[in-house]
Design an enzyme around this catalytic site. Structure first.
Site, PDB file in Angstrom:
ATOM      1  CG  ASP A 173      31.342  37.905  45.433  1.00 44.80           C
ATOM      2  OD1 ASP A 173      32.214  38.621  45.977  1.00 44.80           O
ATOM      3  OD2 ASP A 173      31.067  37.983  44.218  1.00 44.80           O
ATOM      4  CB  ALA A 174      31.092  39.057  51.802  1.00 39.97           C
ATOM      5  CE  LYS A 175      33.639  41.556  44.476  1.00 39.95           C
ATOM      6  NZ  LYS A 175      32.364  40.812  44.384  1.00 39.95           N
ATOM      7  NE  ARG A 176      31.163  41.849  54.958  1.00 37.96           N
ATOM      8  CZ  ARG A 176      30.064  41.902  54.224  1.00 37.96           C
ATOM      9  NH1 ARG A 176      30.124  42.253  52.967  1.00 37.96           N
ATOM     10  NH2 ARG A 176      28.892  41.611  54.752  1.00 37.96           N
ATOM     11  CB  THR A 210      35.418  37.463  47.651  1.00 39.28           C
ATOM     12  OG1 THR A 210      34.197  38.059  48.091  1.00 39.28           O
ATOM     13  CG2 THR A 210      35.118  36.323  46.679  1.00 39.28           C
TER      14      THR A 210
END
Length: 281
Positions: free
Chosen positions: A97-100, A127
């Site tokens: 879960d890094a939402k890059r 993510t």
């Protein structure tokens, strides 16, 4: 470098064998304190290894939140690397879960960090944020396909602020969120038993019948537990797509630590409730 079996196929098998539950690894300061741990690298490592020990051999997915490791610098990243390696070795799929989200060579570098097979942070899925335009994710899509990994694209998130972007109406009459779902459906077209490109859709959003969630890919559903949604809500929120939903629970399980047995029992209760809800859908 041989690629893995596609993420969607591996996830479908894990969900069928272990149930669809995803447990977060979210070592924020208040939770470390609840566990009686210091807010330092030693506390971070104890927390993470305990969650992996308790969960990795029984849940389908573990989802470490990268930010809580990054805040400790290089030593925190080293803990994250070990957590990913140990979780995958024990049989769990790891969603980072890094939402890059970025463009061009920068997006490609983010993709290489988490999706290149020989990277120390290689994860089964990542993510990502598409709000520089879905096409900006192309480097991550390409590398995920090459490596047998997957993506979870932010589509309809559970935070209230998300609506000002995701519910905005485009010139073609579709919302931005619906547009992201349509892109994912195109990515997954023809894939069996499940595509590798999923959406993040909050379990707290209520009736989503106006959205087409039939993307032939997984739907990561945060919001179960502390944010107020329950497993019983899943069929109403996700409708016919509910069997492809990966419900994410973090604090609802993690607050039962540091006792490994208590963590496992909490996860088992959520897993049983999810199974009951989905079987009746």
């Amino acid at each position: 470098m041989s690629s893995l079996e596609p993420f969607g196929a591996r996830l479908r098998r894990a969900m069928d064998e272990r149930g669809p539950l995803c447990v977060g690894i979210d070592p924020h300061a208040s939770l470390l304190a609840e566990w009686g741990l210091n807010d330092d690298v030693a506390g971070l490592e104890r927390f993470s290894r305990t969650v992996v020990e308790a969960m990795a051999d029984r849940v389908a997915v573990l989802k470490p939140q990268s930010a809580f490791f990054e805040r400790f610098g290089s030593r925190g990243i080293a803990v994250l690397e070990r957590s990913v390696e140990e979780a995958r070795a024990a049989g769990a799929l790891v969603v980072m879960d890094a939402k890059r989200g970025d463009i061009g060579s920068t997006m490609a570098a983010y993709a290489e960090t988490f999706l290149r097979k020989d990277s120390p942070l290689f994860s089964d899925a990542l993510t990502v944020s598409p709000y520089l335009g879905y096409g900006s994710l192309s480097p991550a899509v390409a590398l995920a396909r090459e490596s047998g990994a997957g993506l979870f694209v932010l589509a309809l998130t559970s935070n209230p602020e998300g609506g000002e972007v995701q519910h905005a109406i485009r010139a073609d009459g579709r919302t931005v969120g619906a547009t992201m779902l349509a892109h994912l459906a195109a990515e997954n077209e023809g894939e069996e038993p499940l595509g590798s490109f999923g959406a993040v859709v909050g379990a707290t959003l209520g009736d989503l019948s106006s959205y087409d969630l039939a993307i032939n890919g997984p739907i990561l559903a945060p919001g179960i537990g502390a944010q107020g949604a329950t497993p019983a809500d899943l069929p109403q929120v996700f409708g016919a797509a509910v069997r492809n939903v990966v419900p994410n629970v973090s604090r609802g399980v993690l607050r039962h630590g540091p006792d490994v047995v208590a963590l496992r029992e909490a996860a088992s209760r959520f897993a049983d409730a999810v199974a009951h809800a989905v079987s009746g859908a």
